[in-house]
Design a protein around this motif. Sequence first.
Motif, short mmCIF file in Angstrom:
data_model
loop_
_atom_site.label_atom_id
_atom_site.label_comp_id
_atom_site.label_asym_id
_atom_site.label_seq_id
_atom_site.Cartn_x
_atom_site.Cartn_y
_atom_site.Cartn_z
N ASP A 237 -12.45 -3.46 3.78
CA ASP A 237 -13.02 -4.66 4.41
C ASP A 237 -11.94 -5.28 5.28
O ASP A 237 -10.74 -5.12 5.01
CB ASP A 237 -13.47 -5.66 3.35
N ARG A 238 -12.36 -6.01 6.31
CA ARG A 238 -11.37 -6.64 7.19
C ARG A 238 -11.54 -8.16 7.19
O ARG A 238 -12.65 -8.67 7.14
CB ARG A 238 -11.51 -6.11 8.61
N VAL A 239 -10.42 -8.83 7.22
CA VAL A 239 -10.39 -10.29 7.31
C VAL A 239 -9.65 -10.64 8.60
O VAL A 239 -8.46 -10.32 8.74
CB VAL A 239 -9.68 -10.92 6.09
N GLY A 240 -10.34 -11.25 9.53
CA GLY A 240 -9.72 -11.54 10.82
C GLY A 240 -9.25 -10.30 11.52
O GLY A 240 -8.23 -10.32 12.23
N GLY A 241 -9.95 -9.19 11.32
CA GLY A 241 -9.59 -7.92 11.94
C GLY A 241 -8.51 -7.14 11.23
O GLY A 241 -8.14 -6.05 11.67
N ILE A 242 -8.01 -7.66 10.10
CA ILE A 242 -6.92 -7.01 9.37
C ILE A 242 -7.48 -6.37 8.09
O ILE A 242 -8.17 -7.04 7.31
CB ILE A 242 -5.82 -8.02 9.00
N PRO A 243 -7.20 -5.08 7.84
CA PRO A 243 -7.69 -4.43 6.62
C PRO A 243 -7.14 -5.11 5.37
O PRO A 243 -5.96 -5.44 5.30
CB PRO A 243 -7.16 -3.00 6.75
N GLN A 244 -8.03 -5.29 4.38
CA GLN A 244 -7.65 -6.02 3.17
C GLN A 244 -7.65 -5.12 1.93
O GLN A 244 -8.70 -4.64 1.50
CB GLN A 244 -8.58 -7.20 2.93
N PHE A 245 -6.48 -4.92 1.37
CA PHE A 245 -6.36 -4.24 0.08
C PHE A 245 -6.71 -5.20 -1.05
O PHE A 245 -6.50 -6.41 -0.93
CB PHE A 245 -4.94 -3.72 -0.14
N ASP A 246 -7.18 -4.64 -2.16
CA ASP A 246 -7.34 -5.44 -3.37
C ASP A 246 -5.99 -5.73 -4.00
O ASP A 246 -5.78 -6.80 -4.57
CB ASP A 246 -8.25 -4.72 -4.38
N LEU A 247 -5.09 -4.77 -3.88
CA LEU A 247 -3.74 -4.93 -4.45
C LEU A 247 -2.74 -4.16 -3.60
O LEU A 247 -2.97 -3.00 -3.27
CB LEU A 247 -3.70 -4.40 -5.89
N VAL A 248 -1.64 -4.83 -3.26
CA VAL A 248 -0.49 -4.16 -2.62
C VAL A 248 0.68 -4.25 -3.60
O VAL A 248 1.07 -5.35 -4.02
CB VAL A 248 -0.12 -4.80 -1.28
N ILE A 249 1.22 -3.10 -3.95
CA ILE A 249 2.38 -3.02 -4.84
C ILE A 249 3.61 -2.81 -3.96
O ILE A 249 3.65 -1.91 -3.13
CB ILE A 249 2.24 -1.87 -5.84
N LEU A 250 4.63 -3.65 -4.16
CA LEU A 250 5.84 -3.59 -3.35
C LEU A 250 7.08 -3.44 -4.22
O LEU A 250 7.13 -3.94 -5.34
CB LEU A 250 5.99 -4.87 -2.52
N GLY A 251 8.05 -2.76 -3.67
CA GLY A 251 9.40 -2.80 -4.22
C GLY A 251 10.27 -3.60 -3.27
O GLY A 251 9.80 -4.11 -2.25
N MET A 252 11.55 -3.70 -3.59
CA MET A 252 12.49 -4.35 -2.68
C MET A 252 13.81 -3.61 -2.73
O MET A 252 14.32 -3.31 -3.82
CB MET A 252 12.71 -5.82 -3.06
#
Length: 239
Positions: free
Chosen positions: A122-137
Amino acid sequence: MELKVYNNKQEVAEAFSNYFLELTKGQEEIHVALSGGSTPRVIFDILAADFADKVDWGRIHFYWGDERCVPPTDEQSNYKMTVDHLFSKLAIPASNIHRVLGENDPNAEAMRYANLLEINLDRVGGIPQFDLVILGMGDDGHTASIFPHEIELWEAEDHCVVATHPESGQKRVSINGKVINIAKEVVFLVTGSSKAEKVHAIIDQTENFLNYPAALVKPSSGKLKWFLDKEAASLIAQD
């Protein structure tokens, strides 16, 4: 922002696995962007060993927030690590796994993957929306593959960008900051003493903290969780 601090990497992995189980309950389809790194590796082992029959894996679609531009058989491949520690041990439909084709031309692949996200999410304001983004640093404060020396990629027009590792020169395909911040939920998994300085700078907002891409993670949903071990959290100011 919600900070969760645990004794060690194993406890971080167990806590995240339980969080992930709860997140997946009651949702017909879930789209998740995975991270590479040593902490996700431990998480994948726990999910495969202890959550194989608890999670409805057929409802989860897997993507990657970033990938090194290497073949899927290369030891540096985030995809290969996930296969070795998770996918090979579970019955996940092949159609639910959406890998970055790291063996292809980086620029063409960034365009293809951005297209894939537009079609599947799904897109919000034209941007694809994940349910969850997992990040490291990283030790330098980078997240996904947006590095401090290329921090302008955070706001790039394209949903996926081609980044360059500052030391090796290796090319990587990465989602941009807009995609990260439009996600319904975002989770950082950060462990080890080498991350403590940047965790402190970002959480306590010390001078020049906005030079670190990880500090720009501010999902519009307000749902941001940091799963830290004591070593990574050791320099955070105490209330």
